[in-house]
Design a protein around this motif. Structure first.
Motif, PDB file in Angstrom:
ATOM      1  N   SER A  57       0.833  -1.200   0.000  1.00  0.00           N
ATOM      2  CA  SER A  57       0.000   0.000   0.000  1.00  0.00           C
ATOM      3  C   SER A  57       0.872   1.257   0.000  1.00  0.00           C
ATOM      4  O   SER A  57       1.868   1.342   0.731  1.00  0.00           O
ATOM      5  N   LYS A  58       0.467   2.217  -0.803  1.00  0.00           N
ATOM      6  CA  LYS A  58       1.169   3.490  -0.883  1.00  0.00           C
ATOM      7  C   LYS A  58       0.433   4.590  -0.125  1.00  0.00           C
ATOM      8  O   LYS A  58       0.781   5.763  -0.251  1.00  0.00           O
ATOM      9  N   LYS A  59      -0.580   4.193   0.638  1.00  0.00           N
ATOM     10  CA  LYS A  59      -1.378   5.205   1.333  1.00  0.00           C
ATOM     11  C   LYS A  59      -0.535   5.980   2.340  1.00  0.00           C
ATOM     12  O   LYS A  59      -0.567   7.214   2.373  1.00  0.00           O
ATOM     13  N   MET A  60       0.220   5.224   3.179  1.00  0.00           N
ATOM     14  CA  MET A  60       1.043   5.904   4.176  1.00  0.00           C
ATOM     15  C   MET A  60       2.116   6.753   3.512  1.00  0.00           C
ATOM     16  O   MET A  60       2.439   7.859   3.977  1.00  0.00           O
ATOM     17  N   LEU A  61       2.666   6.243   2.413  1.00  0.00           N
ATOM     18  CA  LEU A  61       3.671   7.018   1.687  1.00  0.00           C
ATOM     19  C   LEU A  61       3.085   8.314   1.154  1.00  0.00           C
ATOM     20  O   LEU A  61       3.717   9.382   1.238  1.00  0.00           O
ATOM     21  N   LEU A  62       1.861   8.257   0.631  1.00  0.00           N
ATOM     22  CA  LEU A  62       1.210   9.466   0.132  1.00  0.00           C
ATOM     23  C   LEU A  62       0.954  10.450   1.257  1.00  0.00           C
ATOM     24  O   LEU A  62       1.107  11.674   1.086  1.00  0.00           O
ATOM     25  N   VAL A  63       0.556   9.939   2.431  1.00  0.00           N
ATOM     26  CA  VAL A  63       0.297  10.824   3.571  1.00  0.00           C
ATOM     27  C   VAL A  63       1.586  11.522   3.994  1.00  0.00           C
ATOM     28  O   VAL A  63       1.615  12.736   4.230  1.00  0.00           O
ATOM     29  N   ILE A  64       2.670  10.735   4.092  1.00  0.00           N
ATOM     30  CA  ILE A  64       3.952  11.327   4.493  1.00  0.00           C
ATOM     31  C   ILE A  64       4.441  12.330   3.453  1.00  0.00           C
ATOM     32  O   ILE A  64       4.915  13.429   3.789  1.00  0.00           O
ATOM     33  N   LEU A  65       4.321  11.952   2.177  1.00  0.00           N
ATOM     34  CA  LEU A  65       4.751  12.870   1.115  1.00  0.00           C
ATOM     35  C   LEU A  65       3.947  14.163   1.125  1.00  0.00           C
ATOM     36  O   LEU A  65       4.493  15.237   0.866  1.00  0.00           O
ATOM     37  N   SER A  66       2.650  14.060   1.420  1.00  0.00           N
ATOM     38  CA  SER A  66       1.829  15.275   1.460  1.00  0.00           C
ATOM     39  C   SER A  66       2.329  16.229   2.539  1.00  0.00           C
ATOM     40  O   SER A  66       2.393  17.449   2.336  1.00  0.00           O
ATOM     41  N   GLY A  67       2.699  15.663   3.712  1.00  0.00           N
ATOM     42  CA  GLY A  67       3.226  16.515   4.770  1.00  0.00           C
ATOM     43  C   GLY A  67       4.549  17.142   4.384  1.00  0.00           C
ATOM     44  O   GLY A  67       4.775  18.342   4.599  1.00  0.00           O
ATOM     45  N   ILE A  68       5.446  16.325   3.801  1.00  0.00           N
ATOM     46  CA  ILE A  68       6.763  16.846   3.408  1.00  0.00           C
ATOM     47  C   ILE A  68       6.628  17.904   2.321  1.00  0.00           C
ATOM     48  O   ILE A  68       7.255  18.973   2.379  1.00  0.00           O
ATOM     49  N   ILE A  69       5.791  17.610   1.326  1.00  0.00           N
ATOM     50  CA  ILE A  69       5.632  18.552   0.207  1.00  0.00           C
ATOM     51  C   ILE A  69       5.020  19.857   0.684  1.00  0.00           C
ATOM     52  O   ILE A  69       5.446  20.952   0.276  1.00  0.00           O
ATOM     53  N   SER A  70       4.012  19.770   1.556  1.00  0.00           N
ATOM     54  CA  SER A  70       3.388  21.002   2.055  1.00  0.00           C
ATOM     55  C   SER A  70       4.381  21.818   2.883  1.00  0.00           C
ATOM     56  O   SER A  70       4.408  23.052   2.801  1.00  0.00           O
ATOM     57  N   PHE A  71       5.220  21.119   3.691  1.00  0.00           N
ATOM     58  CA  PHE A  71       6.224  21.828   4.482  1.00  0.00           C
ATOM     59  C   PHE A  71       7.231  22.523   3.560  1.00  0.00           C
ATOM     60  O   PHE A  71       7.566  23.699   3.758  1.00  0.00           O
ATOM     61  N   VAL A  72       7.729  21.774   2.580  1.00  0.00           N
ATOM     62  CA  VAL A  72       8.696  22.363   1.640  1.00  0.00           C
ATOM     63  C   VAL A  72       8.066  23.525   0.877  1.00  0.00           C
ATOM     64  O   VAL A  72       8.719  24.554   0.641  1.00  0.00           O
ATOM     65  N   PHE A  73       6.800  23.370   0.525  1.00  0.00           N
ATOM     66  CA  PHE A  73       6.129  24.449  -0.208  1.00  0.00           C
ATOM     67  C   PHE A  73       6.027  25.704   0.663  1.00  0.00           C
ATOM     68  O   PHE A  73       6.243  26.827   0.173  1.00  0.00           O
ATOM     69  N   CYS A  74       5.698  25.531   1.936  1.00  0.00           N
ATOM     70  CA  CYS A  74       5.603  26.692   2.831  1.00  0.00           C
ATOM     71  C   CYS A  74       6.963  27.375   2.973  1.00  0.00           C
ATOM     72  O   CYS A  74       7.054  28.616   2.943  1.00  0.00           O
ATOM     73  N   VAL A  75       8.023  26.547   3.144  1.00  0.00           N
ATOM     74  CA  VAL A  75       9.368  27.131   3.238  1.00  0.00           C
ATOM     75  C   VAL A  75       9.713  27.864   1.944  1.00  0.00           C
ATOM     76  O   VAL A  75      10.303  28.958   1.970  1.00  0.00           O
ATOM     77  N   PHE A  76       9.308  27.292   0.832  1.00  0.00           N
ATOM     78  CA  PHE A  76       9.579  27.932  -0.456  1.00  0.00           C
ATOM     79  C   PHE A  76       8.847  29.267  -0.576  1.00  0.00           C
ATOM     80  O   PHE A  76       9.424  30.261  -1.043  1.00  0.00           O
ATOM     81  N   VAL A  77       7.601  29.303  -0.139  1.00  0.00           N
ATOM     82  CA  VAL A  77       6.834  30.557  -0.193  1.00  0.00           C
ATOM     83  C   VAL A  77       7.482  31.607   0.701  1.00  0.00           C
ATOM     84  O   VAL A  77       7.618  32.776   0.320  1.00  0.00           O
ATOM     85  N   ILE A  78       7.910  31.177   1.911  1.00  0.00           N
ATOM     86  CA  ILE A  78       8.571  32.125   2.816  1.00  0.00           C
ATOM     87  C   ILE A  78       9.868  32.635   2.192  1.00  0.00           C
ATOM     88  O   ILE A  78      10.199  33.834   2.292  1.00  0.00           O
ATOM     89  N   PHE A  79      10.600  31.723   1.530  1.00  0.00           N
ATOM     90  CA  PHE A  79      11.840  32.148   0.871  1.00  0.00           C
ATOM     91  C   PHE A  79      11.560  33.151  -0.244  1.00  0.00           C
ATOM     92  O   PHE A  79      12.301  34.127  -0.403  1.00  0.00           O
TER      93      PHE A  79
END
Length: 719
Positions: free
Chosen positions: A453-475
């Motif tokens: 199952s890739k469900k947990m991987l998708l959940v983790i990736l969503s958190g990482i991607i959203s965090f990176v996106f927020c850091v990118f917006v702040i940058f």
């Protein structure tokens, strides 16, 4: 490093944003993916025979090792053919036919199909079967076929949907192509992969065989044409040789040239013989007296008449010898006839020429022999020269034939090569047409097990991607933010010295007396006080006289607060300080302190120094009218009154209007050699502000520097 520190402080400032947004994203993703079906992958494998030597025919004329780019191109072509919509459409037809006819479809029938009657289902099933049998795609210009396409889309059986789950690739550098399909059903995945493989092999086989048949037919016709062309050129060459009696030009020309050399050599020999014989005869004649020569000639005439027959026979035989190319068989006859002729000469000389010339009998014999030989040589020379001319003529005739024959032979050679090349290609094409296609399905797809199952991987990736996106917006916000956040940035942007900075105070009301008189201050107030002292210390080193003009680029940047605090700071060093409020448009100092004296009255002489008490800190306010310094009184009067103030006070602090009202601010520069400017932190230096900073830089040593005001606490720790 300073920029990195500022960015890290900005990250800390938005730390709650960086925590909350990824958490919310993770929660939303979890609820979205928790009901996703399991995934099943089936795989099939096709052997191509492109790089597999066990499937190569050793008698083909292809090169043993193909170049890597050619092999890669062949695999790319096969993969793209397999992904063609025409091939995938066939699989789509099989899938929809299966689900319409079988009791257990791969997928639950869509609402569009469920509402159809049994008769309608049978009708569209027959249409799909007809399309499949003819290998035809759906015509989306036809309204009825658009409806059939919509049914495929409703079941996600259309080509685009299938291609999105399909993966076709070459397995490393091997001879195999892998086909994978991912779906929610193991049977569906295996069905798609197996049928796609079969349809591809069938289509490719038909395509290759059709091309090979067309190529073989074309090459067969071309072989016949090339053969006819070659035969015509060969016949033309043969006929030309027969008509012109040319069998082998090279051999004929060689023989003629050899004969020409022989005759040329023989002419040279005959000419040498004639010359030698003529010389010998002349030498013999010289040995006879005139009377003897007369007798000898008359006698020889009678002798010659008897020998003429033999000489003619010898001449005829000699002609045959020359014409035959000096055939040795004639040499014996010539020698025999010469012996007969010599015998006749001897008999004639014995019979007719004896008495008067007995003593010169041998010379006469030699003369007769030489005469006969000289005549024979002269006859031979003429005949040899004619024969040589004939040979040269024959040789010259061969030259144009040689050029024509070479051209015709070259044409025959080219035609032969073309014919042989086409014949070779025809034989190879015929042989390949008779061979079977090398594509083979070596591994049939089977229903596979559920993938992890890739469900947990998708959940983790969503958190990482959203965090990176927020850091990118702040940058990005940090990158496009040109505001001043440190004294160093202010110095770089203004290209001027910075005297110091003042931290921002969060107090709604600031009591300056408490700050400068009490010791139990808050940390912000204590830091504020220390920064003011530091600025005071810098100014003590820089100022040239007792006056200090304080200005700013825009209003509300903190001129008033800085002026008041500097006044208190200098007062704490036991100096008498005068604070002048020259901001006629916005007299904050006047409004807050309510001074006893006003600038306008003092400059015009209405009041004098008597208005100043013994207090160490005095203030001159203004009436707040729309005026300027030089409109109050004359320049000389102002200088005199300021000189009087310098006699009383140790420091005179003058707050002026902002530089946007440049005419009012610059008038005070005539009466002071010290100017400082206040700049509020977190503001940009725009192009308009750049004009005023350049103006201050243009003042030279008169401008002492900047004071960065209201610097936030989070920016101070790394300053």
């Amino acid at each position: 490093m300073e920029e990195l520190a500022i960015f890290s402080r900005l990250i800390k400032k938005h730390k709650y944003t960086l925590i909350i947004i990824p958490i919310v994203t993770i929660i939303i993703t979890f609820f979205l993916v928790r009901n996703l079906p399991d995934s099943y992958i089936s795989q099939a494998q096709i052997s191509t025979g492109i790089v597999d030597e066990t499937q190569q025919t050793t008698f083909l004329t292809n090169s043993d090792s193909q170049k890597a780019n050619q092999v890669s191109q062949e695999f790319s072509n096969l993969i793209e053919i397999m992904k063609m919509k025409k091939i995938i459409d066939q699989v789509s037809y099989l899938l929809i036919i299966h689900d319409l006819t079988e009791k257990k479809p791969f997928r639950e029938l869509s609402s569009s199909i469920s509402k159809l009657s049994a008769k309608e289902r049978n009708t569209i099933t027959e249409i799909y079967k007809a399309k499949y049998g003819k290998t035809e795609g759906l015509n989306l210009w036809d309204k009825q076929q658009i409806e059939l396409y919509d049914l495929l889309r409703s079941m996600n059986y259309d080509a685009d949907a299938l291609k999105g789950k399909l993966r076709v690739y070459r397995q490393g550098d091997s001879d195999f192509i892998n086909i994978e399909f991912d779906s929610e059903s193991p049977e569906l995945s295996a069905f798609v992969v197996n049928n796609l493989s079969q349809e591809f092999i069938s289509y490719y086989t038909q395509l290759v065989k059709a091309n090979q048949k067309n190529a073989t037919t074309f090459l067969g016709k071309l072989v016949q044409e090339k053969k006819e062309t070659m035969d015509k050129k060969i016949d033309s060459l043969r006929n030309y040789k027969i008509i012109n009696r040319v069998l082998n030009l090279q051999e004929q020309s060689s023989q003629l040239y050899a004969q020409i050399l022989v005759y040329t050599d023989r002419i040279q020999q005959v000419k040498e013989g004639i010359a030698s014989k003529s010389g010998a005869l002349n030498e013999i004649d010289r040995k006879f007296s005139p009377k003897e020569r007369s007798y000898l000639e008359s006698t020889l005439t009678r002798v010659n008449q008897g020998i003429i027959g033999t000489k003619q026979d010898l001449k005829a035989l000699h002609d045959l010898y020359i014409e035959s190319g000096f055939d040795p068989k004639y040499q014996e006859s010539i020698d025999s006839l010469k012996s007969i002729l010599s015998g006749q000469i001897n008999r004639y000389t014995d019979q007719y020429i004896y008495n008067p010339l007995v003593s010169k009998q041998d010379l006469i014999q030699q003369k007769l022999n030489l005469d006969i030989q000289l005549d024979m040589s002269r006859y031979s020379l003429g005949l040899i020269e004619r024969q040589l001319d004939y040979l040269n003529e024959q040789f010259d005739k061969l030259v144009p034939h040689e050029a024509v024959v070479q051209s015709m032979e070259r044409d025959v050679d080219v035609s032969s090569r073309e014919y042989l090349d086409i014949l070779q290609k025809y034989n190879q094409s015929s042989m390949e047409y008779g061979l079977s296609i090398k594509l083979k399905l070596v591994q049939t797809a089977m229903p596979g097990l559920a993938q992890p199952s890739k469900k947990m991987l998708l959940v983790i990736l969503s958190g990482i991607i959203s965090f990176v996106f927020c850091v990118f917006v702040i940058f990005i916000l940090y990158y496009i933010d040109n505001s001043v956040k440190s004294p160093k940035i202010l110095a770089n942007k203004t290209e001027s010295e910075v005297l110091g900075y003042v931290n921002a105070l969060n107090n709604s009301v600031i009591d300056l007396k408490d700050i400068w008189s009490k010791s139990n201050l808050s940390s912000d107030e204590a830091e504020f006080k220390n920064h003011i002292r530091s600025i005071r210390f810098e100014l003590d080193k820089e100022i040239k006289d007792k006056t200090v003009v304080i200005t700013s680029v825009n209003k509300n940047e903190g001129k008033t607060l800085l002026a008041l605090n500097l006044a208190f700071a200098w007062n704490m060093t036991n100096k008498k300080v005068l604070l002048i409020d020259s901001n006629f448009s916005n007299g904050d100092i006047t409004n807050k302190i309510q001074p006893a004296a006003y600038l306008e009255d003092y400059l015009t002489g209405k009041v004098g120094n008597e208005v100043f008490s013994v207090q160490p800190l005095e203030v001159l306010g203004n009436y707040g009218k729309d005026t300027s310094l030089l409109e109050i009184t004359t320049e000389n009067q102002i200088k005199e009154r300021i000189a009087m103030l310098k006699d009383i006070f140790d420091i005179i602090i003058i707050e002026t209007v902002e530089l946007t009202k440049l005419n009012q601010a610059t008038e005070w520069l005539l009466f002071s050699d010290n100017v400082i400017a206040v700049f509020e932190a977190d503001r940009n230096i725009s192009e308009a502000k750049k004009h005023y900073t350049d103006y201050l830089n243009g003042l030279g040593s008169q401008f002492k520097g900047w004071v960065l005001n209201k610097l936030p606490k989070e920016y101070i720790s790394k300053v």
